[in-house]
Design a protein around this motif. Structure first.
Motif, PDB file in Angstrom:
ATOM      1  N   GLU A  74      -1.567 -51.412  55.162  1.00 20.73           N
ATOM      2  CA  GLU A  74      -1.860 -52.751  55.684  1.00 20.73           C
ATOM      3  C   GLU A  74      -1.480 -53.813  54.658  1.00 20.73           C
ATOM      4  O   GLU A  74      -0.872 -54.828  54.984  1.00 20.73           O
ATOM      5  N   SER A  77       2.328 -54.156  54.389  1.00 21.20           N
ATOM      6  CA  SER A  77       2.926 -54.900  55.516  1.00 21.20           C
ATOM      7  C   SER A  77       2.662 -56.387  55.384  1.00 21.20           C
ATOM      8  O   SER A  77       3.542 -57.205  55.678  1.00 21.20           O
ATOM      9  N   CYS A  78       1.451 -56.759  54.953  1.00 25.36           N
ATOM     10  CA  CYS A  78       1.136 -58.188  54.785  1.00 25.36           C
ATOM     11  C   CYS A  78       2.110 -58.813  53.779  1.00 25.36           C
ATOM     12  O   CYS A  78       2.600 -59.930  53.987  1.00 25.36           O
ATOM     13  N   GLU A  81       5.777 -59.022  55.105  1.00 31.61           N
ATOM     14  CA  GLU A  81       5.940 -60.069  56.124  1.00 31.61           C
ATOM     15  C   GLU A  81       6.385 -61.387  55.496  1.00 31.61           C
ATOM     16  O   GLU A  81       7.067 -62.188  56.114  1.00 31.61           O
ATOM     17  N   THR A 154      -3.402 -59.661  45.099  1.00 31.71           N
ATOM     18  CA  THR A 154      -4.133 -58.746  45.968  1.00 31.71           C
ATOM     19  C   THR A 154      -5.487 -58.489  45.325  1.00 31.71           C
ATOM     20  O   THR A 154      -5.600 -58.432  44.092  1.00 31.71           O
ATOM     21  N   VAL A 176      -4.037 -61.643  49.301  1.00 29.79           N
ATOM     22  CA  VAL A 176      -4.413 -60.625  50.295  1.00 29.79           C
ATOM     23  C   VAL A 176      -5.767 -60.074  49.863  1.00 29.79           C
ATOM     24  O   VAL A 176      -5.874 -59.415  48.823  1.00 29.79           O
ATOM     25  N   LYS A 212      -4.260 -65.650  58.092  1.00 30.59           N
ATOM     26  CA  LYS A 212      -4.449 -64.538  59.028  1.00 30.59           C
ATOM     27  C   LYS A 212      -5.684 -63.773  58.574  1.00 30.59           C
ATOM     28  O   LYS A 212      -5.923 -63.644  57.374  1.00 30.59           O
ATOM     29  N   ILE A 265      -5.594 -63.091  54.722  1.00 32.17           N
ATOM     30  CA  ILE A 265      -4.528 -63.690  53.914  1.00 32.17           C
ATOM     31  C   ILE A 265      -4.877 -65.167  53.742  1.00 32.17           C
ATOM     32  O   ILE A 265      -4.974 -65.904  54.734  1.00 32.17           O
TER      33      ILE A 265
END
Ligand SMILES: C[S@@+](CC[C@H](N)C(=O)[O-])C[C@H]1O[C@@H](n2cnc3c(N)ncnc32)[C@H](O)[C@@H]1O
Ligand SMILES: [Zn+2]
Length: 269
Positions: A74, A77-78, A81, A154, A176, A212, A265
């Motif tokens: 996950e 992918s964040c 993107e 992160t 993140v 998000k 995010i």
């Protein structure tokens, strides 16, 4: 080019032989396994702050079984993107370093990664994964990186400091944030506590713009007693088991457990 900054005066650090040094001659030695101790005494709460060795070893054993790679995926992918060339990424509270190491493997090769944790034992263990990451012993309340130098921060299951995050991220940078929801590892909580309390998550929400935010839930099957104990021992729940409940540990074997997390995010602008 690295973005390391002196934790005392915040000027850039440059490498000189086996040390990092700033213009004010504050000097920090590089350890044999290449991590840097940038934790100042005033930033320590105890002599050995952060997670303890046993908990870190259990975390390392458990994460290397890949049960939690769904969480890593996950996060990857964040980042992908919003990916761009030559990203500078800090993994705050990196612990024993598994996620940081895997991020390095999964993200473009030109990404510069920093893993920071207040636990020296954790960073020592992390530095064994690879030397291609800047492993730092430091405090998230005084991040030894330059102002507005990072594309991504992160933070997985760790304490963060909003001011420091804002200072270190570039204007278009983002964070993140992975946090545990109430049902996270609920099966352990039901086993250990007389009453499972439902907690508000307001205090872990940060005062930034949310780009998000979504929940991720998955039930995983732990194959054997060893994996189950490793997961339990890497959480604070293990240390909260009352004496009269200790016997439940003897009965633990394979186990079904719920992952219930929120991924948010945050963007600075
Ligand atoms: C629950 S662990 C999570 C580790 C890692 N992110 C993971 O998910 O495997 C929390 C980590 O935060 C670290 N930590 C606690 N307070 C900290 C602080 N003020 N600055 C940096 N790290 C801190 C602990 O040492 C520990 O390794
Ligand atoms: Zn300095």
């Amino acid at each position: 080019m690295h973005k390391l900054a002196c934790p005392k005066c915040h000027l850039p650090l440059r490498k000189e032989g086996k040390s990092y040094i700033c213009e004010n001659n504050h000097c920090f030695d590089i350890a044999k396994s290449q991590y840097i101790n940038l934790l100042l005494n005033p930033d320590k709460s105890t002599n050995r702050p952060g997670d303890n060795k046993e908990s870190l070893q259990c975390r390392k054993n458990f994460l290397n079984q890949k049960y939690y790679d769904v969480i890593l995926n996950e996060v990857v992918s964040c980042i992908l993107e919003h990916s761009h060339p030559s990203m500078q990424i800090l993994d705050l509270g990196c612990g024993e370093g598994y996620y940081t190491y895997r991020l390095k493997q999964e993200l473009p090769a030109d990404t510069t990664l920093y893993g920071l944790d207040i636990s020296k034992d954790g960073v020592m263990m992390a530095s064994k994964y690879t030397k291609d990451i800047y492993w730092i012993v430091g405090n998230s309340k005084n991040i030894p990186l330059l102002d507005h130098s990072l594309d991504v921060i992160t933070a997985l299951f760790t304490v963060v400091n909003a001011q420091e995050i804002e200072r270190c991220l570039k204007e278009d940078g983002y964070m993140v944030h992975v946090t545990a929801n109430n049902k996270h590892l609920i099966e352990f909580k039901e086993l250990i506590y007389d009453e499972v309390k439902v907690k508000s998550d307001e205090h872990i929400r940060l005062p930034f713009h949310t780009l998000k935010s979504y929940d991720f839930q998955k039930k995983i099957h732990l194959k054997n007693r060893e994996d189950t104990l490793n997961l339990l021992k890497m959480t604070p729940h293990y240390y909260h088991i009352k004496k009269e409940r200790r016997h439940v540990l003897d009965t633990l074997g394979e186990f079904d457990v719920t992952i219930d997390i929120r991924i948010t995010i945050y963007q600075m602008s």
